[in-house]
Design an enzyme around this catalytic site. Structure first.
Site, PDB file in Angstrom:
ATOM      1  N   SER A  17     -74.889  19.031 -28.889  1.00  0.00           N
ATOM      2  CA  SER A  17     -73.598  18.157 -27.769  1.00  0.00           C
ATOM      3  C   SER A  17     -72.687  17.814 -27.653  1.00  0.00           C
ATOM      4  O   SER A  17     -71.845  17.477 -26.796  1.00  0.00           O
ATOM      5  CB  SER A  17     -74.764  16.501 -28.005  1.00  0.00           C
ATOM      6  OG  SER A  17     -74.568  16.007 -28.794  1.00  0.00           O
ATOM      7  N   GLY A  19     -68.375  19.572 -30.039  1.00  0.00           N
ATOM      8  CA  GLY A  19     -67.937  19.186 -30.869  1.00  0.00           C
ATOM      9  C   GLY A  19     -67.686  20.767 -31.503  1.00  0.00           C
ATOM     10  O   GLY A  19     -68.310  21.832 -30.579  1.00  0.00           O
ATOM     11  N   ILE A  20     -68.048  21.429 -32.438  1.00  0.00           N
ATOM     12  CA  ILE A  20     -67.679  22.240 -33.387  1.00  0.00           C
ATOM     13  C   ILE A  20     -69.456  23.054 -32.276  1.00  0.00           C
ATOM     14  O   ILE A  20     -69.230  23.785 -32.115  1.00  0.00           O
ATOM     15  CB  ILE A  20     -67.751  22.700 -33.766  1.00  0.00           C
ATOM     16  CG1 ILE A  20     -66.725  22.257 -34.250  1.00  0.00           C
ATOM     17  CG2 ILE A  20     -68.218  24.063 -35.104  1.00  0.00           C
ATOM     18  CD1 ILE A  20     -66.340  22.148 -36.774  1.00  0.00           C
ATOM     19  N   LYS A  40     -80.460  13.809 -31.012  1.00  0.00           N
ATOM     20  CA  LYS A  40     -80.305  12.611 -30.788  1.00  0.00           C
ATOM     21  C   LYS A  40     -79.583  12.048 -29.212  1.00  0.00           C
ATOM     22  O   LYS A  40     -80.084  10.802 -28.724  1.00  0.00           O
ATOM     23  CB  LYS A  40     -79.756  11.336 -31.679  1.00  0.00           C
ATOM     24  CG  LYS A  40     -80.973  12.047 -33.252  1.00  0.00           C
ATOM     25  CD  LYS A  40     -80.312  11.234 -34.309  1.00  0.00           C
ATOM     26  CE  LYS A  40     -80.210   9.616 -33.877  1.00  0.00           C
ATOM     27  NZ  LYS A  40     -79.479   8.648 -35.304  1.00  0.00           N
ATOM     28  N   ASP A  72     -84.111  14.276 -33.370  1.00  0.00           N
ATOM     29  CA  ASP A  72     -83.832  13.748 -34.665  1.00  0.00           C
ATOM     30  C   ASP A  72     -84.393  14.937 -36.000  1.00  0.00           C
ATOM     31  O   ASP A  72     -85.243  14.909 -36.302  1.00  0.00           O
ATOM     32  CB  ASP A  72     -84.526  11.870 -35.478  1.00  0.00           C
ATOM     33  CG  ASP A  72     -83.441  11.493 -36.651  1.00  0.00           C
ATOM     34  OD1 ASP A  72     -82.787  12.572 -37.122  1.00  0.00           O
ATOM     35  OD2 ASP A  72     -83.207  10.712 -36.294  1.00  0.00           O
ATOM     36  N   TYR A 166     -70.464  12.060 -49.731  1.00  0.00           N
ATOM     37  CA  TYR A 166     -70.034  13.631 -49.097  1.00  0.00           C
ATOM     38  C   TYR A 166     -70.391  14.805 -49.257  1.00  0.00           C
ATOM     39  O   TYR A 166     -70.823  15.927 -48.411  1.00  0.00           O
ATOM     40  CB  TYR A 166     -68.591  13.618 -47.802  1.00  0.00           C
ATOM     41  CG  TYR A 166     -69.112  14.144 -47.153  1.00  0.00           C
ATOM     42  CD1 TYR A 166     -69.455  14.451 -46.166  1.00  0.00           C
ATOM     43  CD2 TYR A 166     -68.059  15.255 -46.660  1.00  0.00           C
ATOM     44  CE1 TYR A 166     -69.450  14.951 -45.080  1.00  0.00           C
ATOM     45  CE2 TYR A 166     -67.654  15.896 -46.091  1.00  0.00           C
ATOM     46  CZ  TYR A 166     -68.267  15.701 -43.841  1.00  0.00           C
ATOM     47  OH  TYR A 166     -68.215  16.676 -43.662  1.00  0.00           O
ATOM     48  N   LYS A 170     -72.863  18.369 -48.466  1.00  0.00           N
ATOM     49  CA  LYS A 170     -72.498  18.804 -47.581  1.00  0.00           C
ATOM     50  C   LYS A 170     -72.660  20.167 -48.513  1.00  0.00           C
ATOM     51  O   LYS A 170     -73.374  21.359 -47.902  1.00  0.00           O
ATOM     52  CB  LYS A 170     -70.824  19.280 -47.130  1.00  0.00           C
ATOM     53  CG  LYS A 170     -70.601  18.415 -46.720  1.00  0.00           C
ATOM     54  CD  LYS A 170     -71.124  18.223 -44.747  1.00  0.00           C
ATOM     55  CE  LYS A 170     -71.326  20.288 -44.082  1.00  0.00           C
ATOM     56  NZ  LYS A 170     -71.555  19.551 -42.254  1.00  0.00           N
TER      57      LYS A 170
END
Length: 279
Positions: A17, A19-20, A40, A72, A166, A170
């Site tokens: 929705s 950004g990248i 979402k 989601d 994080y 990732k």
């Protein structure tokens, strides 16, 4: 002449929705792709621009055909609705883009376990579950691709120790994608990871990684979009099991001038990428 290089190809993307993800979706739609977004963002957020509905509106205006699935990626039923939407509206699935991701770079003792769990559920489980649900259709596609926005496995102590919670989330996305690449290596499926060499100018970077100062030194999301188009445009099976930086993909395509993507300081690096003084 309009570029219709992705005409008739159907993409399922988590998030997208803003950004990248939205930049990649725009690039695909402008080239004729069908796009199903699973996200979402049903209502506007004062801190962040755009919703899934505004994104789909943009994609349709660009010449693609887009469908919004409000849901989601942690929920199997929502994933199933996205897959069904691709099948019912467009007849199948050719490309999966694992874009949805939660960012929290808190140190270990500062990271709430609910945030750790959220990153594992969205980043790792979401990547695995969405790809898994799409595989029956990918195997019927003449040009099947999985593209995950996750980093190379940089095992230097700097990145292992910077923010382990994080890092695990990732790197889990990357390992899931490489695992699919290995498991389906006997098929034409291409399963690869793409990551920016430098910080990208998105709302998340502005809000979480240094505000306006970070944005001034960041490249535009279009560099990731152009790299994604290059990678997804290659014949399926040409590249498989690779973890690539945006500049590496574009350099392979003959790009030598990256200044058009904005004011990225070559010494400004992205998370999990070691310092560079070129590109």
């Amino acid at each position: 002449m309009k570029d219709n290089s992705f005409h008739g190809r159907t993409v399922v993307m988590s998030g997208g929705s803003r950004g990248i993800g939205l930049a990649i979706a725009r690039a695909l739609a402008s080239r004729g792709a069908n796009v199903v977004l699973l996200a979402k963002t049903d209502t506007p957020d004062p801190r962040l621009p755009g919703t899934i509905h505004t994104a789909v509106g943009e994609l349709n205006e660009l010449g693609g055909r887009a469908v919004a699935v409000v849901g989601d990626v942690r929920n199997d039923s929502d994933i199933a609705r996205a897959v069904d939407a691709a099948r019912d509206n467009f007849g199948g699935i050719d490309i999966v883009v694992n874009n949805a991701s939660v960012l929290d770079i808190s140190k270990t003792e500062d990271l709430a376990l609910r945030r750790f769990d959220l990153m594992q559920q969205v980043n790792v489980r979401g990547t695995f579950a969405l790809t898994r649900a799409c595989l029956p259709y990918l195997q019927k596609s003449p040009s099947p691709h999985v593209l995950t926005l996750s980093p190379p496995l940089n095992l230097s102590s700097q990145w292992l120790g910077a923010h382990p919670g994080y890092m695990l989330a990732k790197y889990g996305m990357t390992l899931a994608t490489l695992g699919i690449a290995a498991e389906y290596a006997h098929t034409p499926l291409s399963s690869n990871c793409l990551w920016p060499q430098t910080t990208i100018a998105t709302a998340a970077v502005g809000n979480l990684l240094g505000g306006d100062t970070s944005l001034r030194h960041a490249r535009s999301p279009e560099i990731m979009a152009d790299a994604a188009i290059e990678l997804l445009g290659r014949p399926a099976g040409t590249d498989n099991g690779r973890t690539l930086l945006d500049v590496e993909v574009l350099a392979e395509a003959g790009v030598t001038d990256f200044t058009t993507y904005g004011g990225a300081d070559p010494l400004t690096i992205d998370i999990f990428v070691d310092p560079v003084v070129s590109a």
